[in-house]
Design an enzyme around this catalytic site. Structure first.
Site, mmCIF file in Angstrom:
data_model
loop_
_atom_site.group_PDB
_atom_site.id
_atom_site.type_symbol
_atom_site.label_atom_id
_atom_site.label_comp_id
_atom_site.label_asym_id
_atom_site.label_seq_id
_atom_site.Cartn_x
_atom_site.Cartn_y
_atom_site.Cartn_z
ATOM 1 N N TYR A 97 0.506 6.819 -9.922
ATOM 2 C CA TYR A 97 1.383 6.759 -8.754
ATOM 3 C C TYR A 97 2.755 7.337 -9.118
ATOM 4 O O TYR A 97 3.322 7.025 -10.175
ATOM 5 C CB TYR A 97 1.505 5.307 -8.298
ATOM 6 C CG TYR A 97 2.601 5.070 -7.297
ATOM 7 C CD1 TYR A 97 2.670 5.799 -6.107
ATOM 8 C CD2 TYR A 97 3.586 4.118 -7.538
ATOM 9 C CE1 TYR A 97 3.683 5.588 -5.190
ATOM 10 C CE2 TYR A 97 4.603 3.885 -6.627
ATOM 11 C CZ TYR A 97 4.651 4.626 -5.454
ATOM 12 O OH TYR A 97 5.663 4.419 -4.563
ATOM 13 N N ASP A 169 -3.547 -0.787 -13.803
ATOM 14 C CA ASP A 169 -3.183 -0.928 -12.400
ATOM 15 C C ASP A 169 -4.484 -0.941 -11.597
ATOM 16 O O ASP A 169 -5.185 0.060 -11.519
ATOM 17 C CB ASP A 169 -2.287 0.236 -11.980
ATOM 18 C CG ASP A 169 -1.788 0.117 -10.548
ATOM 19 O OD1 ASP A 169 -2.483 -0.527 -9.726
ATOM 20 O OD2 ASP A 169 -0.736 0.689 -10.233
ATOM 21 N N LYS A 194 -0.791 -3.488 -0.922
ATOM 22 C CA LYS A 194 -1.928 -2.676 -0.515
ATOM 23 C C LYS A 194 -3.122 -3.550 -0.116
ATOM 24 O O LYS A 194 -3.020 -4.339 0.795
ATOM 25 C CB LYS A 194 -2.259 -1.695 -1.639
ATOM 26 C CG LYS A 194 -1.042 -0.956 -2.212
ATOM 27 C CD LYS A 194 -0.225 -0.223 -1.159
ATOM 28 C CE LYS A 194 0.780 0.771 -1.713
ATOM 29 N NZ LYS A 194 1.873 0.198 -2.504
#
Length: 377
Positions: A97, A169, A194
């Site tokens: 990310y 992650d 999320k």
């Protein structure tokens, strides 16, 4: 309890009032019964009854000993990197990310942490990247946005043989589809904004561990820095988690259908989704997860086509973020990964022809119809 039951009941039994929904303790501080005695709570920056329920819930879902709820996913990642000192070396996946990369580059690299980016699906490359001062390997699997898969078990063996931590992650798959701690990882992080929260209405983050010493170090940072999740936001995430299992199944059902549909479109040059048998990480993903999730990326034939689709969708929303009930289409090159050097983005395939789709829980036919009309404008 099995997973679906944990989602509903894992935050604990009703309190003395019998309230099915847990109380929201909107108190910054707590009184003491007498000198030297407490109720177990002193100050919300350190702990809060509502947040404790959420942390108990998330720890249970990830099969961890302890979970900490933060004000954002980036706050959770930041707390983990407080474990390291100037001069330490960390191996990073080379498809992360963009916000994580921004943090590593602009904060931790400036403060003396050394980083090496490696395609962690290639374990030989990971092995070659180790140095005497390597303290950890930090990865995503699947990666964002190129959907690459890393063999978690093999990576953990490699890292632990060299006395390095493995930090994963797990945002894209959630604990419903993947449990990295059970595969050998030391620390799991999530953007709870999320799939865990799942409704595009609350920002949150989590760290989960199985080691008491790591838990103590993270909790020291937690109460000292103070990036903890509020009581109200904790309650919202508890509510969101109740439907996590149901949502993840519909996310995945829709993603599989859309990936197959996109493969047949003349203007689509590539579909990146680990649920496709032709995906290079398909077998590894199957061996370490119970599903493929609701995230996919696809490449189109031109920048003009990408723009046409982004501006043509009606039901699907052109927006950053992912993992909620609504489907979102994202343009990584300008939204999630604008801080990458152009040559690094190009090398990874993050071009102006790449789109990332977070598939929601709408009816499959409606999502396909929306994409079809956008392609045909």
């Amino acid at each position: 309890m099995k997973f679906n039951t944990k989602c509903v009941h894992g935050s604990g039994r009703p309190d003395s009032t019998g309230a099915i929904s847990p109380a929201i303790y909107m108190s910054s501080t707590f009184s003491h019964p007498k000198l030297g005695d407490t109720t177990g709570y002193q100050y919300t920056r350190e702990s809060n009854p509502t947040r404790d329920r959420l942390e108990q819930l998330i720890a249970g879902l990830e099969d961890g000993k302890d979970a900490l709820a933060f004000s954002s996913g980036m706050a959770a990642v930041d707390a983990v990197f407080h474990l390291f000192s100037p001069g330490d070396h960390i191996i990073l996946g080379d498809d992360l990310y963009g916000g994580s990369i921004r943090m590593f580059t602009n904060i931790y690299e400036q403060n003396g942490i050394e980083f090496t980016y490696v395609g962690t699906s290639n374990l030989d490359a990971v092995k070659a990247a180790f140095k005497p001062n390597t303290k950890a390997v930090y990865i995503e699997t699947p990666t964002n946005p190129m959907m690459e898969i890393t063999d978690i078990r093999a990576l953990c063996t490699l890292a632990h043989d060299r006395n390095a931590l493995v930090i994963i992650d797990n945002t894209f798959l959630s604990p419903y589809f993947q449990k990295p701690l059970n595969l050998g990882a030391d620390i799991v992080v999530h953007s709870g904004t999320k799939f865990i929260g799942g409704h595009h209405d609350v920002i949150s983050g989590f760290t989960i561990v199985n080691d008491d010493e790591l838990a103590a170090k993270l909790r020291l940072t937690y109460k000292t820095v103070g990036a903890c999740l509020s009581a109200m936001d904790s309650w919202l995430v508890i509510r969101g988690v109740k439907t996590l299992a149901l949502r993840m199944e519909q996310h995945q059902k829709n993603a599989i259908a859309l990936a197959e549909w996109l493969k047949k479109q003349p203007k689509v040059t590539k579909v990146l989704f680990p649920g496709l048998p032709e995906h290079p990480g398909y077998e590894i993903n199957k061996a370490q997860t119970t599903g493929f999730g609701g995230m996919l990326s696809f490449e189109v034939d031109s920048e003009e086509t990408a723009k046409q689709i982004l501006e043509g969708i009606k039901l699907i929303q052109f927006a950053e973020s992912l993992g909620g009930t609504e489907s979102l289409l994202t343009y990584p090159v300008t939204q999630t990964h604008p801080d990458l050097k152009p040559e690094d983005a190009e090398r990874k395939g993050i071009t102006r022809r790449l789109l990332r789709l977070s598939v929601g829980i709408e009816d499959t036919e409606d999502l396909i119809a929306d994409l079809e009309q956008a392609f045909n404008k």
